[in-house]
Design a protein around this motif. Sequence first.
Motif, short mmCIF file in Angstrom:
data_model
loop_
_atom_site.label_atom_id
_atom_site.label_comp_id
_atom_site.label_asym_id
_atom_site.label_seq_id
_atom_site.Cartn_x
_atom_site.Cartn_y
_atom_site.Cartn_z
N UNK A 241 0.77 -1.35 0.06
CA UNK A 241 0.08 -0.11 0.07
C UNK A 241 0.87 1.16 -0.07
N UNK A 242 0.25 2.42 -0.51
CA UNK A 242 0.98 3.78 -0.30
C UNK A 242 0.51 4.16 0.96
N UNK A 243 1.43 4.19 1.83
CA UNK A 243 0.76 4.53 3.12
C UNK A 243 1.63 5.97 3.69
N UNK A 244 0.97 6.87 4.03
CA UNK A 244 1.22 8.01 4.81
C UNK A 244 1.21 8.04 6.13
N UNK A 245 2.27 8.36 6.87
CA UNK A 245 2.46 7.94 8.24
C UNK A 245 3.10 8.86 8.89
N UNK A 254 8.38 14.25 16.09
CA UNK A 254 7.46 13.12 15.03
C UNK A 254 8.36 12.66 13.66
N UNK A 255 8.19 11.63 13.54
CA UNK A 255 8.93 11.11 12.09
C UNK A 255 7.49 11.19 11.11
N UNK A 256 7.30 11.74 10.02
CA UNK A 256 6.49 11.68 9.07
C UNK A 256 6.84 11.63 7.49
N UNK A 257 6.27 10.69 6.93
CA UNK A 257 6.68 10.57 5.35
C UNK A 257 5.35 9.65 4.68
N UNK A 258 5.61 9.72 3.58
CA UNK A 258 4.60 8.93 2.60
C UNK A 258 5.42 7.86 1.61
N UNK A 329 4.61 19.65 17.91
CA UNK A 329 5.64 18.68 17.64
C UNK A 329 6.53 19.12 16.84
N UNK A 330 7.73 18.77 16.92
CA UNK A 330 8.74 19.10 15.75
C UNK A 330 8.89 17.77 15.18
N UNK A 331 8.81 18.07 13.83
CA UNK A 331 9.31 17.06 12.69
C UNK A 331 10.89 16.60 12.90
N UNK A 332 11.01 15.32 12.72
CA UNK A 332 12.55 14.85 12.63
C UNK A 332 12.75 14.08 11.58
#
Length: 420
Positions: A241-245, A254-258, A329-332
Amino acid sequence: MEKHKELIIGLFGFGVVGEGLYKVLQQVPSFNATIKKIAIKNPGKKRNAPAELFTTEKDELLLDKSINVIVEVIDDADAAFDIVTTALNNGKAVVSASKKMIAEHLPALLKLQQQTGVPFLYESAACASIPVIRNLEEYYDNDLLHSIKAIVNGSTNFILTRMFEEKLDFNKALLLAQQLGFAESNPALDVEGYDALNKWIILLAHAYGTVEAPENLLFTGIQNIELSDAVVAREKNLDIKLVAQAKKLSNGKVAAFVLPQFVRADDHLAFVKNEFNGVVIESGFADKQFFYGKGAGSLPTGSAVLSDISALRYDYKYEYKKLYHHTPAKLTNDFYLKIYVSFDKISDIEKDAFEWVEEWHIDHGRNYLTGVIHAEKLLKKNWWKQPGISLILTAEPFIDNVEIKKLKKRSLELAGILPH
């Protein structure tokens, strides 16, 4: 009993979403909302609404004092930003479905909302019929939100579903999606991950109070996923799946990516097929909650726009609690991911970027490796996005920085698995 505020609507755009909204409003006469004027680009096109509703002059809507709500559902991000800016400055509430425009101009739009105090709502810009923005805004406290992961693009999910269930290769699955209206004639925004990225930028603001430019987020789409990758996944009882998280790490950032990801059969997102979207939210005391619904289409998106219009009858506006009332929250990008890569030639792979490689072999005519890599190394280099290289996250991709030293020590036993 207090009467609901009467809404007089100026509508920009009468495509799939605009016409969907018009139809929905026709079926709900008690709604106390009327479309007074509809601005369109092409006056010669036949439309299923009275001709006197339409105009090509945007100021007929923006300067009409009787119109108190502007609904903007056009596909031109620059024009949409101009419409929204003018409407808010003129004291008109705005409902928008333009995720690209919102993602690219989020800081300016936040400032404008503070300056004018006028509501700007956009539930339909992320996940269409699923009320995820309002839930993140009202229900989940920043400190208790552990993670959020989602399938937010119906086109890519449809393509991947067809690759799995009918064993179609990517190009045939894409063609089918276009024929059925689930993908645009130019599908790059969807299949290369840009649409999902824009939606994720919006949801991060409501989930964690994080306001980030799209170019700073790690992402790709499904353009390089091969049928052989689907075969490998099926052999391991996994889906792709293409997952955004987004996930709160042990240091509070916070870790974030797609990114594409292998998904286990018992994962909520494995249940999300074809053009549907799904969101899994994990919080401190509520554990996991799963939202599921149609993520595209005329009536599902129209219903989300209608929900925002309905909220305006009570002067509802986003408070952005995580941004203004908490410490955002800060993105890292300081975290590690376990990834699977399939490729044609070993020379195409930046081997030195990996902390270690756990597995490497040749099967189904392709090379495969599984290894651990620092997110910053993926963000700074694009070798893994090149044609012929397919990167997919493993089912449990996060490796906490605290664990990395122990695992590195163990990985020395596997040293030399890759050829030079």
